[in-house]
Design a protein around this motif. Structure first.
Motif, PDB file in Angstrom:
ATOM      1  N   ASN A  17       5.018   1.586 -10.282  1.00 47.94           N
ATOM      2  CA  ASN A  17       4.716   3.005 -10.307  1.00 47.94           C
ATOM      3  C   ASN A  17       3.978   3.410 -11.575  1.00 47.94           C
ATOM      4  O   ASN A  17       3.248   4.403 -11.590  1.00 47.94           O
ATOM      5  CB  ASN A  17       6.017   3.817 -10.190  1.00 47.94           C
ATOM      6  N   MET A  58       5.574  11.862  -4.926  1.00 45.75           N
ATOM      7  CA  MET A  58       4.285  11.948  -4.251  1.00 45.75           C
ATOM      8  C   MET A  58       3.730  13.341  -4.520  1.00 45.75           C
ATOM      9  O   MET A  58       4.003  14.288  -3.784  1.00 45.75           O
ATOM     10  CB  MET A  58       4.450  11.746  -2.743  1.00 45.75           C
ATOM     11  N   GLY A  80      -0.126   7.436  -4.207  1.00 48.21           N
ATOM     12  CA  GLY A  80       0.391   6.846  -2.977  1.00 48.21           C
ATOM     13  C   GLY A  80       1.013   7.915  -2.108  1.00 48.21           C
ATOM     14  O   GLY A  80       1.729   8.793  -2.604  1.00 48.21           O
ATOM     15  N   PRO A 104       6.921  -3.166  -6.662  1.00 45.54           N
ATOM     16  CA  PRO A 104       6.157  -1.939  -6.893  1.00 45.54           C
ATOM     17  C   PRO A 104       5.901  -1.723  -8.379  1.00 45.54           C
ATOM     18  O   PRO A 104       6.689  -2.109  -9.228  1.00 45.54           O
ATOM     19  CB  PRO A 104       7.078  -0.837  -6.326  1.00 45.54           C
ATOM     20  N   ASP A 122       2.291   7.153   1.334  1.00 44.22           N
ATOM     21  CA  ASP A 122       2.911   6.651   2.556  1.00 44.22           C
ATOM     22  C   ASP A 122       4.337   6.188   2.276  1.00 44.22           C
ATOM     23  O   ASP A 122       4.874   6.353   1.182  1.00 44.22           O
ATOM     24  CB  ASP A 122       2.069   5.538   3.190  1.00 44.22           C
ATOM     25  N   SER A 136      -0.834   2.736  -2.087  1.00 43.03           N
ATOM     26  CA  SER A 136       0.516   2.631  -2.636  1.00 43.03           C
ATOM     27  C   SER A 136       0.555   1.552  -3.712  1.00 43.03           C
ATOM     28  O   SER A 136      -0.105   0.522  -3.593  1.00 43.03           O
ATOM     29  CB  SER A 136       1.523   2.286  -1.535  1.00 43.03           C
ATOM     30  N   ARG A 192       5.658   3.314   1.867  1.00 42.55           N
ATOM     31  CA  ARG A 192       5.851   2.305   0.830  1.00 42.55           C
ATOM     32  C   ARG A 192       5.921   2.948  -0.540  1.00 42.55           C
ATOM     33  O   ARG A 192       6.707   2.563  -1.390  1.00 42.55           O
ATOM     34  CB  ARG A 192       4.734   1.260   0.902  1.00 42.55           C
ATOM     35  N   GLN A 193       5.065   3.967  -0.760  1.00 42.65           N
ATOM     36  CA  GLN A 193       5.114   4.662  -2.037  1.00 42.65           C
ATOM     37  C   GLN A 193       6.408   5.456  -2.161  1.00 42.65           C
ATOM     38  O   GLN A 193       6.994   5.539  -3.239  1.00 42.65           O
ATOM     39  CB  GLN A 193       3.916   5.591  -2.190  1.00 42.65           C
ATOM     40  N   TRP A 194       6.854   6.028  -1.052  1.00 48.76           N
ATOM     41  CA  TRP A 194       8.127   6.737  -1.083  1.00 48.76           C
ATOM     42  C   TRP A 194       9.241   5.784  -1.477  1.00 48.76           C
ATOM     43  O   TRP A 194      10.102   6.108  -2.303  1.00 48.76           O
ATOM     44  CB  TRP A 194       8.418   7.362   0.282  1.00 48.76           C
TER      45      TRP A 194
END
Length: 980
Positions: A811, A857, A770, A809, A772, A672, A774-776
């Motif tokens: 992205n 994702m 990512g 984060p 999981d 992530s 956290r990435q969401w």
């Protein structure tokens, strides 16, 4: 299945729905070794689970049982056919006319040398260094028109790599030598900086470092009047300050001061003020001597003394009534004792001489070392040898530190700037260097200790059997994810396995391998420097803000620091030019800037601080690069040697493509873009990019490798590895890995196109997605982790300190990395199979998925990247933080997709539900849960049910394999923390 004689459970199948007349079990039962000879009996029991499936403890009920004896099976086991079928009744009081149909196949647990499922990186034995291979077979019904007595056997294996530790030993040995060069260089720089100073404990020490010993005294200021105003000696006092104007720098050094009397006549003979200091003796060899000074063409230069006098009136309460200054050269006092030097004193207000000060100087230079203190050239030091270009050295900031001058700029304007900075003294302090030298020596000693211990293990000089694999904390070919914090192991890739799936078709009539029947991937933990962590490298702020994260971010900050340094230098040059313009309004011969010029001193301090910050970050990047490169190179070579073991690839066009265009290697990252995992992505991306500088040469072993090569322990065919630099420095460096192959194997199995010194480049790409919670949260623009922290739900089993969720984060880094990888893969595809399209047709779906992945994702990115890699004969590496959880989900999904292509009619896609169902079986019964246990001591995946809700459907694990919610990964059964 139970062994009746002992009551031992010897196997269990996967569950099947009970609402059908025919249930087909895909997870086979394994007969114990020697069953045929020992005349045993096996009882097969069929259980049904109660429908209250939502209850924590649903009950199982025995439906029926059947028995098998070795006598019953003997005729079947001894037949010439590859598979035998047997029908036996099911004894049951619940169902009638039920039976079991059994198919008997040879157990393909450990493949033979050179057989399907074996690779060049597989060990010869599993007695000491290596853990036994993990395996599981699955049986599938073949698509029509195959006879009903035909079966598809898929055997999954996870085997440790024999080359991971030898490559780490070879690279670490190389880095250890480079670090020793850096140590010698840093020590010589520190000695040179000390020699440039004036602080010495004894006269002998000063002379040894190229300084003279200078004593001087002052009795009084001789001044009758200031202009038309006479001076009264009884109501006037003078405060003197002395400054040394060194010949090799435009910046003065204040050396002392005090009060003296005023006299109207001539100086008294009694000293009222005495000073002692050690001026550096410069010769014409010193390239930093001011050009005007060197025009005198003398054999030596000691500089000058500037005297600043503040004349104070005691009648006016000590108020200054005038400021005077004078300058005298030290050169005439060379080796003279009690040499009287009258120094004219000029009124700074009127620029007229109003008096004089006589200095009684004694200079001793009889034993002075006239040689310049040499600085060891940092040629082939650690910074350059890990592919870093110098950023400060060519700017003219002295002394040079930690790098080869790879960015030489011969522009006249640039050279003039270097000359200007060259007259401004040293931009690194002695106090900083004392810390830096300790840092460099510590790294050198650690590298030396690593390579020594790694080599001892490989040569059998040092080996202690570990109690359990997850407790390994000493060098081994397998490094568990629980050892991420161990500095000694930081150069070894962790949790590295060759994950394979071999397919074979079996029937009563024959057995045959299916074309394209081998699946290979390498799985591992993220190639990152977990030991160093991802916190602030400087321990505080810098001119470019906090410097944190992994290599990609650190090296960006390093470049920012270099720009900040250039700006600070420009500001300093401008400040000095402005100061000289003011000084020369009253003194046309002024060549030094006052030590009390607050603004210029501030500007110079900024340059020094920025320079030192740049060197600290440079060294941190160099050490980090060494560790992650060592990890990723072992992983990459494992993939290449595995592909060299694939008979399908060897019999195709791909070896020729590897020789001409390089070996395509795709890393599929599942991290992530937030917190520590962002740092891991940043480390991995730089490590993978370093592989472009590597070429691989296969060499026929002639009874031992070249001097300095590293043996490959317990490998049947890979004998040794050797790592070296071929050409270049900094970013232009090129590495070569020679791999010694058993001569017979080399002649018989290695394609001719890869023999005779042919080098193969690595074309490595990183696709990152990512997957999981956290990435969401990052995609949704939310700080989901804040609420999760409050609930203690965020901890994965493999979290080491519960702090992974911290940080902003990023992205954009995922999109950037995927676009970079797409560009490189497109270049490769166009070289191998030219096409007029801007984007190679094979990459259209991959490009589309990347373009659609912003803020999502999009698991398809990894699917398409893997498919293209396979299409071009390359290899894939799957990694997440630990290489055991998200990695398990990805590799089992890929294996289930691979099997699906053989289960239906050509052109008929397998339903997604069936692929996910097969993947779930592999996740529950295959090798990946044992790998979890191998790494952390318990066979659970590091997820909880909340996290699973946010994962892509393709990667969701079976509910009964989750570690649970409790902080630290503790499970409901009370087993405790899986990894802390």
């Amino acid at each position: 299945a139970y062994l009746v004689q002992t009551g031992e459970l010897i196997g269990i199948t996967e569950p099947q729905p009970a609402d059908v007349q025919v249930m087909r079990f895909g997870v086979p039962l394994t007969l114990p070794p020697g069953f045929k000879q020992h005349q045993g009996t096996i009882e097969l029991r069929l259980y049904v689970k109660s429908g209250a499936g939502l209850l924590q403890k649903a009950k199982y009920y025995l439906v029926g049982h059947s028995s098998l004896t070795s006598a019953n099976l003997a005729p079947l086991l001894s037949t010439a056919g590859d598979v035998s079928f047997l029908k036996i009744p099911l004894e049951s009081g619940l169902v009638q006319n039920a039976g079991l149909e059994l198919g008997l196949l040879p157990d393909p647990k450990i493949p033979g040398l050179g057989a399907r499922g074996w690779s060049l990186t597989s060990p010869r034995s599993y007695l000491e260094l290596y853990r036994p291979p993990l395996d599981q077979s699955y049986v599938y019904k073949l698509r029509s028109p195959n006879p009903p007595t035909s079966l598809l056997l898929a055997t999954e294996r996870a085997i440790e790599s024999t080359v991971v530790l030898p490559i780490s030993a070879a690279v670490t040995k190389f880095l250890s030598g480079a670090a020793k060069v850096s140590v010698q260089h840093a020590q010589s720089v520190m000695a040179a900086i000390k020699a440039n100073g004036i602080a010495f404990a004894t006269e002998e020490e000063a002379m040894e470092h190229g300084h003279a010993s200078c004593n001087f005294g002052v009795s009084s200021l001789v001044c009758a009047s200031l202009g038309e105003q006479p001076l009264d000696p009884f109501s006037t006092r003078v405060t003197l300050s002395f400054f040394w104007q060194r010949p090799d720098s435009i910046f003065e050094i204040e050396i002392g001061g005090g009060e003296v009397a005023v006299t109207n006549l001539e100086a008294t003979q009694t000293r009222t003020l005495s000073l002692h200091f050690y001026p550096k003796v410069c010769t014409t060899i010193n390239s930093r001597i001011h050009p005007v000074v060197s025009q005198a063409e003398k054999p030596f230069y000691m500089g000058s003394i500037r005297i600043f006098a503040s004349v104070l009136s005691t009648v006016q309460g000590g108020m200054p009534i005038a400021t005077l200054e004078g300058v005298t050269s030290l050169d005439p006092t060379w080796n003279r004792k009690n040499f009287i030097v009258p120094v004219p004193m000029v009124d700074r207000a009127t620029n007229e001489t109003v008096g004089s000060i006589s200095i009684d100087i004694s200079t001793n230079a009889a034993q002075t070392n006239m040689k310049e203190m040499p600085i060891e050239a940092p040629i082939d030091g650690l910074v350059s040898m890990v592919g870093l270009d110098t950023l400060a050295e060519d700017m003219g900031c002295y002394p040079f530190l930690d790098g080869d001058a790879t960015n030489v700029n011969n522009d006249p304007g640039h050279q003039r700037r270097k000359q200007q900075l060259g007259t401004m003294g040293d931009f690194i302090s002695y106090s900083y260097l004392t810390v830096h030298v300790k840092r460099v020596m510590g790294v050198s000693m650690a590298l030396d200790e690593k390579q020594t211990q790694y080599h001892q293990v490989l040569t059998g000089q040092s080996f202690q059997q570990d109690p359990a694999s997850h407790q390994i904390r000493t060098p081994r070919p397998f490094r568990p994810s629980s050892s991420r914090g161990e500095a000694l192991l930081s150069a070894i890739g962790f949790n590295v396995h060759v994950q394979s799936l071999s397919l074979s078709e079996h029937s009563k009539e024959s057995s045959k391998q299916i074309k394209g029947d081998m699946f290979y991937n390498v799985t591992c933990g993220a190639p990152a420097d977990h030991t160093a962590g991802f916190g602030n490298v400087l321990g505080g702020p810098s001119p470019v803000g906090n410097i944190t994260g992994g290599l990609r971010r650190l090296e960006t900050k390093r470049a920012d620091l270099a720009r900040a340094l250039a700006d600070a230098q420009s500001a300093l040059i401008k400040g000095v030019v402005s100061e000289f313009a003011e000084l020369r309004k009253r003194n046309s011969s002024a060549r030094h800037v006052s030590a009390r010029n607050v603004e210029v001193t501030r500007l110079r301090t900024v340059v020094i601080q920025t320079m030192q910050a740049l060197h600290t970050v440079t060294w941190a990047c160099a050490v980090r690069r060494g560790n992650v490169f060592s990890q990723v190179l072992g992983i990459a070579l494992t993939s290449y040697l595995t592909s060299l073991s694939d008979l399908n690839k060897l019999s195709s066009k791909w070896p020729e493509a590897w020789a001409r265009h390089g070996y395509l290697l795709t890393f599929e990252g599942l991290l992530s873009a937030a917190g520590k995992e962002l740092g891991m992505i940043e480390d991995a991306s730089v490590a993978i990019s370093m592989l472009k500088a590597v070429t691989i040469v296969l060499v026929a072993d002639q009874g031992g490798g070249p001097r300095g090569s590293i043996p490959v322990a317990q490998s049947p065919y890979v004998k040794w590895v050797n790592f070296q630099v071929t050409t270049g420095k900094g970013s232009r460096i090129q590495y070569r890995v020679d791999i010694g192959i058993d001569s017979n194997y080399y002649t018989q199995r290695i394609p001719a196109v890869l023999q005779h010194g042919v080098s193969v480049n690595l074309v490595a790409n990183l696709y990152q997605m990512g997957v999981d919670i956290r990435q969401w949260g990052a995609n949704a623009g939310m700080r989901v982790t804040k609420s999760l922290n409050q609930q203690n739900l965020h901890n994965e089993v493999d979290d080491d300190d519960g702090a992974d969720d911290q940080g902003i984060p990023d992205n954009d880094v995922l999109i950037s990395l995927n676009i970079e990888a797409l560009r490189k893969m497109n270049e490769y595809a166009q070289e191998v199979s030219p096409d007029p399209s801007t984007v190679h047709p094979s990459l259209n779906q991959l490009q589309g998925s990347i373009m659609a992945s912003s803020g999502k994702m999009t698991h398809a990115v990894l699917d398409y990247a893997s498919a293209v890699t396979e299409e071009f004969g390359g290899g894939s590496v799957i990694f997440c933080k630990s290489g055991k959880d998200r990695t398990a989900m990805q590799v089992t999904y890929k294996m289930a997709k691979f099997v699906s292509t053989y289960l239906n009619e050509p052109g008929t896609p397998t339903p997604t539900e069936q692929i996910l169902s097969d993947a779930a079986v592999m996740r529950l019964y295959g090798t990946r849960l044992p790998i979890c246990e191998k790494n952390v001591g318990q066979n659970k995946y590091a997820f909880n049910s909340l996290q699973v809700q946010f994962m892509p459907e393709e990667l969701k694990p079976p509910p009964n394999t989750l570690a649970g919610f409790l902080k630290g990964g503790a499970v409901f059964s009370g087993g405790g923390g899986i990894e802390s």
